[in-house]
Design an enzyme around this catalytic site. Structure first.
Site, PDB file in Angstrom:
ATOM      1  N   ASP A 281     -11.132  -8.320   7.397  1.00 14.66           N
ATOM      2  CA  ASP A 281     -12.569  -8.223   7.066  1.00 14.66           C
ATOM      3  C   ASP A 281     -12.949  -9.546   7.306  1.00 14.66           C
ATOM      4  O   ASP A 281     -14.155  -9.815   7.632  1.00 14.66           O
ATOM      5  CB  ASP A 281     -12.516  -7.764   5.211  1.00 14.66           C
TER       6      ASP A 281
ATOM      7  N   LYS B  31       3.547 -15.228   2.940  1.00 18.37           N
ATOM      8  CA  LYS B  31       3.209 -16.115   1.649  1.00 18.37           C
ATOM      9  C   LYS B  31       4.583 -16.541   1.336  1.00 18.37           C
ATOM     10  O   LYS B  31       5.415 -16.230   0.437  1.00 18.37           O
ATOM     11  CB  LYS B  31       2.474 -15.260   0.621  1.00 18.37           C
TER      12      LYS B  31
ATOM     13  N   ASP C 193      -5.388  -6.482   5.953  1.00 15.08           N
ATOM     14  CA  ASP C 193      -6.362  -5.896   5.230  1.00 15.08           C
ATOM     15  C   ASP C 193      -7.469  -6.925   4.971  1.00 15.08           C
ATOM     16  O   ASP C 193      -8.615  -6.827   5.574  1.00 15.08           O
ATOM     17  CB  ASP C 193      -5.857  -4.893   4.118  1.00 15.08           C
TER      18      ASP C 193
ATOM     19  N   ASP D  73      -3.163 -18.196   2.469  1.00 18.13           N
ATOM     20  CA  ASP D  73      -4.155 -18.840   1.753  1.00 18.13           C
ATOM     21  C   ASP D  73      -4.714 -19.755   2.795  1.00 18.13           C
ATOM     22  O   ASP D  73      -6.086 -20.044   2.901  1.00 18.13           O
ATOM     23  CB  ASP D  73      -3.990 -19.296   0.425  1.00 18.13           C
TER      24      ASP D  73
ATOM     25  N   TYR E 149       0.832  -1.217   0.052  1.00 14.39           N
ATOM     26  CA  TYR E 149       0.082  -0.086  -0.037  1.00 14.39           C
ATOM     27  C   TYR E 149       0.778   1.177   0.066  1.00 14.39           C
ATOM     28  O   TYR E 149       0.344   2.216  -0.203  1.00 14.39           O
ATOM     29  CB  TYR E 149      -0.983  -0.122   1.195  1.00 14.39           C
TER      30      TYR E 149
HETATM   31  C1  IPM Z   1      -8.943  -0.534   6.075  1.00 13.93           C
HETATM   32  C2  IPM Z   1      -9.506   0.026   4.943  1.00 13.93           C
HETATM   33  C3  IPM Z   1      -8.373   0.809   4.174  1.00 13.93           C
HETATM   34  C4  IPM Z   1      -7.151  -0.134   4.068  1.00 13.93           C
HETATM   35  C5  IPM Z   1      -8.724   1.499   2.957  1.00 13.93           C
HETATM   36  C6  IPM Z   1      -9.928   2.439   3.276  1.00 13.93           C
HETATM   37  C7  IPM Z   1      -7.602   2.421   2.485  1.00 13.93           C
HETATM   38  O1  IPM Z   1      -9.701  -1.236   3.935  1.00 13.93           O
HETATM   39  O2  IPM Z   1      -8.864   0.298   6.906  1.00 13.93           O
HETATM   40  O3  IPM Z   1      -8.963  -1.904   6.405  1.00 13.93           O
HETATM   41  O4  IPM Z   1      -6.932  -0.593   3.175  1.00 13.93           O
HETATM   42  O5  IPM Z   1      -6.142   0.214   4.878  1.00 13.93           O
HETATM   43 MG    MG Z   2      -9.790  -2.833   4.964  1.00 15.80          MG
END
Ligand code: IPM
Ligand code: MG
Length: 362
Positions: free
Chosen positions: A255, A195, A251, A227, A146
């Site tokens: 989620d 990985k 990231d 994975d 990133y």
């Molecule tokens: C998170 C979000 C951010 C990231 C985005 C909005 C840049 O997805 O905080 O997880 O990828 O870090």
């Molecule tokens: Mg995120």
């Protein structure tokens, strides 16, 4: 104690959930005799609309001057919002990445905890959810893909895009140390996710994590490929304590882990640097489709405020009071729509905030 807090209400549901988190903080401050000072700054779409860029130098300076930052959420609908017609470095998310980098917030803590009251919302089979789980995802937040060089070019008439994934050993070591420190206060297990069967950056990651592990003989270290980790999170989440991983893997996995808890609307996060300073925000996004309807779940932001009290101000008792209030409200059967289940009482964002304030104040 006097607490100087910079707030970033942000976009979408951000302002609504931050309002409730502030109400909860104010109730705690009243109960324990603390003095709170808030300053609001703009970031994301709100800042683009007002200042033409997603984060101004002045906003960064104000954030730096605070003891901690409490954030709602930023961003809009990526298909329909005009913010996403702008060049990538002018879009809402660029503001958040810039803030993380400017404040050197390299450690991201994302707890994924299954509240037994919300087990019905857990999408996993009952035999898995009944075991419960309590995972701390520790994501490296200021390096990797990133923040590497990126470009899009046309070569011999062919469009080509390049992103680079770089980590040096110092960046890996400092997050690994944080991971092991946190594991010592929990169940004493670190699962380092990489990985390493493909990526050089992961092979270095693994080596450095092993070097750090040598200083923590009481912590068990295991390595897991990303994975496989994605699969294990739905197969047997109870096996995890601390998951330590780089920026992009964290990231994605955070989620996934949050969905497994039943609602991303419940999960807080903290982004920390070497000092006590931190940025606290819910793990979820700005949900522009439900903005302004007073139906968003403020709990993730409220719990982020609790993390702020715990990590930036060492106010553990006050943080406990907030976390207990959340549990009591859930036990009493109140739910926002995202965690609603039959037999419970559905409430909106502001009512959920009011219920929490009531439990803290009584
Ligand atoms: C998170 C979000 C951010 C990231 C985005 C909005 C840049 O997805 O905080 O997880 O990828 O870090
Ligand atoms: Mg995120």
């Amino acid at each position: 104690m006097r607490l100087n807090i910079t707030c970033i209400p942000g976009d979408g549901i951000g302002p609504e959930i931050v309002t409730q988190a502030k109400a909860v903080l104010n109730a705690v401050a009243d109960r324990f005799g603390h003095e709170l000072h808030y300053t609001d700054i703009l970031m994301g779409g709100a800042s683009i609309d007002a200042c033409g860029e997603p984060l101004t130098d002045d906003a960064i300076a104000q954030a730096k001057a605070a003891d901690a930052v409490l954030m709602g959420s930023i961003g809009g609908n990526t298909s329909t919002s005009p913010w996403y017609q702008l060049p990538p470095d002018k879009r809402p998310e660029a503001g958040l990445l810039r803030l993380r980098k400017s404040l050197n917030l390299f450690t991201n803590l994302r707890p994924a905890f299954l509240y037994q009251e919300l087990r019905a919302a857990c999408p996993l089979k009952e035999e898995i959810s009944v075991a419960g789980f309590d995972i701390m995802i520790m994501r490296e937040l200021t390096g990797g893909l990133y923040f590497g060089e990126r470009k899009t070019v046309v070569e011999n008439g062919v469009r080509k895009a390049v992103d680079t994934l770089t980590y040096d050993e110092n960046e890996i070591r400092r997050i690994a140390v944080k991971g092991f420190d946190i594991a010592c206060k929990r169940k004493g297990k670190v699962t380092s996710v990489d990985k390493a069967n493909v990526l050089d950056s992961s092979r270095l990651w693994r080596k450095v994590v092993e070097e750090v592990a040598a200083d923590y003989p009481d912590v068990t270290l295991e390595h897991m490929l990303v994975d496989n980790c994605a699969m294990q999170l739905v197969k047997n989440p109870a096996q995890f304590d601390v998951i330590l991983t780089e920026n992009m893997f964290g990231d994605i996995l955070s989620d996934e882990a949050s969905m497994v808890t039943g609602s991303i609307g419940m999960l807080p996060s903290a982004s920390l640097n070497e000092t006590k300073f931190g940025l606290y925000e819910p793990s979820h996004g700005s949900a522009p489709d439900i903005a302004g309807l007073d139906i968003a779940n403020p709990i993730a932001t409220v719990l982020s405020a609790a993390m702020m009290l715990r990590y930036s101000f060492d106010l553990d008792r006050e943080a406990d009071v907030i976390e207990t209030a959340v549990q009591t409200v859930l036990r009493d059967g109140y739910r926002t729509v995202d965690i609603m289940s039959p037999g419970c009482t559905q409430v909106g964002c502001s009512e959920m905030g009011a219920l929490l304030v009531k439990r803290i104040s009584e």
